[in-house]
Design an enzyme around this catalytic site. Sequence first.
Site: not given
Length: 496
Positions: A55, A128
């Site tokens: 990320h 997510n």
Amino acid sequence: MSDIKKLTTASGKPYSENENTMTVGARGPVLLQDFILHEKMAHFNRERLPERVVHAKGTGAFGKLTVTHDITNYTRAKIFSKIGNECKILLRFSTVGGEKGSADSERDPRGFALKFYTEDGNWDLVGNNTPVFFVKDPKKFGDFIHTQKRDPKTNLKSPTMMWDFWSLNPESLHQVMILMSDRGTPASLRNLHGFGSHTFSMINADNERVWVKFHFKTQQGIKNFTGAEANEMRGIDPDHAQRDLVEAIGNKDFPTWAMKIQVMTETEAKDFPFNPFDLTKVWPQGDFPLIEVGTIELNQIPSNYFAEVEQSAFAPAHVVDGISYSPDRMLQGRLLSYPDAQRYRLGSNYEQIPVNRCPFAVNNYQRDGLMAVNGNGEDSPNYFPNSFDDIVADESYKEPAMELDSTIAGWYDRNAEGENDHYTQPGILFRKVMTDQERKNTVANIVGAMSGISGPKRDVIINRQLCHFFRADIGLGMAVAQGLGVTVGDNMMAHA
């Protein structure tokens, strides 16, 4: 036999359980004593500097949660104590596998990390834009991410590595199908759903526990790129998603999401046909309908990206009273690895950084360490209990004991009988959820991605992955095989 290289720890100790974490029973929580898990995750968390290990490329904005429905029968969390409550939030979006300078339109899941600044502490809900994930045991996580990064020899992204791993781990198929659909290339961050993904729990005022999943439904509507459009956008504007979010909020076109939950009782979980704590599965909404909770709105771009987005730190371990964990193996692994990753990346006092600091009361005995900037407790005691301060442990916040299915600890195969249906839900996704055009796009994206597989194991990897597609849906397997120019033989069909 003398030429066999035994799998060992970093200290040289041979071991056998590299894929299944020690748990309490087949579906119970992870045990702290499984040091192989900690060695793998601790080393994995320290492999990249200074970016986030995963990320790395992201953008964020501040906003608020407004509670619109009463869920106090499920949770005693103060944030949900009454309709109309508002709470400041930070939402960070991200890609997963790319570096900090990678393109926003890469085919990748999108991180959806929320920080709620509540009066009972900060609550991080780190998920997510997909309800499932590629693996369901934390020992597998580092290995999976390595396949999404760069080949150690060529320093290039490697389709061979990716598909080799996926073909050897059929539990990945559900997430692979989502990734290879147009949902893998969102057109903007405002036009995607968010999910807590894991199973969590809620505890009400009567100390009753239920299992929950969190959903955030975009009110802007879903909008995705096709594979061709995503490839084109990489060259036009690699930062298009961040630009879109900044400009929308700057124009006061504030994006919103409806916050909803699914609820499962402990009794329903015991009688459920599959493991409700399996991160590669979804709970059917026909059986566990979405329950309205509130609305989140993004209305403020951070004044300094580095201070408030790059330094933001999220960890699923950060829950508040009335919200808790579950025996989800991946969640249990993240409870340890995420705070560990933040301490490595930002230092042991990362929660003193303003964007991470609870704006309400913080009282503890943590002292010293790099970048202690909050007065370091000044002259107050640094131990507990003591005879000098008035800090107490409030027993009213105590949680009820979690009932487990076994008292026997061991390394339980995550894909044992009863846990190994990796094909039903991906098949349903392809046949019943996707439209005709989405099915065509998914097949085209799979064929394009698998065409990059190379090397002496190319045919082995392709055939192994094709067997998974056939098991999920015959039409899917045939379409991918045709696109790759593979002749489908009796042997492959027999394995399917």
